[in-house]
Design an enzyme around this catalytic site. Structure first.
Site, short mmCIF file in Angstrom:
data_model
loop_
_atom_site.label_atom_id
_atom_site.label_comp_id
_atom_site.label_asym_id
_atom_site.label_seq_id
_atom_site.Cartn_x
_atom_site.Cartn_y
_atom_site.Cartn_z
N CYS A 89 76.94 52.79 10.26
CA CYS A 89 75.71 52.97 11.19
C CYS A 89 76.01 52.80 12.86
CB CYS A 89 75.18 51.03 10.22
SG CYS A 89 73.37 51.45 10.52
N HIS A 213 74.65 52.60 4.67
CA HIS A 213 75.66 51.69 4.71
C HIS A 213 76.26 51.48 3.08
CE1 HIS A 213 73.93 48.68 7.36
NE2 HIS A 213 73.38 49.43 8.05
N GLU A 215 77.59 49.95 1.73
CA GLU A 215 78.11 48.59 1.07
C GLU A 215 76.86 48.61 0.11
OE1 GLU A 215 76.90 47.16 4.75
OE2 GLU A 215 78.11 49.19 3.73
#
Length: 235
Positions: A89, A213, A215
């Site tokens: 990001c 992102h 994750e």
């Protein structure tokens, strides 16, 4: 420095740079699921012993570069050694040379890390800002980071708030996007009123970043994090 509890038989030792703006917990959990032993550190002396380095980030470009200033030389040394460096990001945007964000805020030029020459620009008027939500990835060229990311073969899953979301969708939250000087730096793209880079990499392929992102991007993100761990293991 804090050491997370690694999974058994971790494939790679990864450091997450704690410069005050990263989403450290979720990044750590994602990397652990991907097979890494993770160290969160604010000490640049820890970089050299790692198999790979993650530069996460949430916030403004100027603040990010100011906070990351003490790590600039250590990150450049890591790149020179060929260590994999992964920006997420804001961390991806910081890999570039500059950003319109500082100009937009009336703060003047701010110099990025310049590992991937280029500039971050703001979405045009008429486009929703920030760009927030799930978008499909389109892989533009081969790179180990996107190995196995193939929307055509992806099963559906339930997205946040219900409904079907392809596994090759990723989760974005940002108002600026990268424009590398060299089109070959673009590994994957997505669309938000215009096509823009979702994954970039330097010429050597050892510095790369995702605007989204991983994750927070379900199985797609986990695939990418596993690919990163594999890169660290084999580098």
């Amino acid at each position: 420095m804090s050491l997370s509890r690694p999974p058994s038989e971790a494939l790679a030792d990864v450091v997450i740079v704690d410069y005050g703006l990263g989403n450290l917990r979720s990044a750590t959990r994602g990397l652990e699921r991907a097979g890494a032993s993770v160290t969160i550190t604010d000490d640049p002396d820890d970089f050299a012993a790692a198999d790979g380095i993650v530069l996460p980030g949430v916030g403004a470009f100027r603040e990010g570069m100011e906070n990351a200033g003490p790590y600039r030389d250590a990150l450049a040394d890591a790149v020179s050694r060929g260590q994999p460096v992964f920006g997420i990001c804001l961390g991806m945007q910081m890999l570039l040379t500059s950003s319109e964000e500082a100009d937009h805020a009336g703060e003047g030029d701010v110099v990025g890390l310049d590992f991937v020459p280029g500039r971050n620009v703001r979405f045009a008027e008429g486009q929703t800002v920030p760009h927030m939500g799930w978008n499909e990835l389109s892989v533009e060229r081969d790179h180990p980071l996107v190995s196995g990311v193939d929307p055509a073969d992806a099963p559906d899953r339930e997205g946040p708030g219900g409904g079907s979301v392809d596994d090759e969708y990723a989760y974005f939250v940002h108002s600026y996007y990268a424009v590398p000087d060299d089109d070959k730096a673009v590994v994957a793209t997505t669309d938000h009123g215009r096509t823009f880079p979702a994954v970039i990499a330097n010429e050597d392929g050892t510095v790369f970043g995702t605007q989204f992102h991983p994750e927070k991007s379900g199985e797609t993100g986990l695939t990418i994090l596993r690919n990163f761990v594999d890169i660290c293991y084999t580098q």
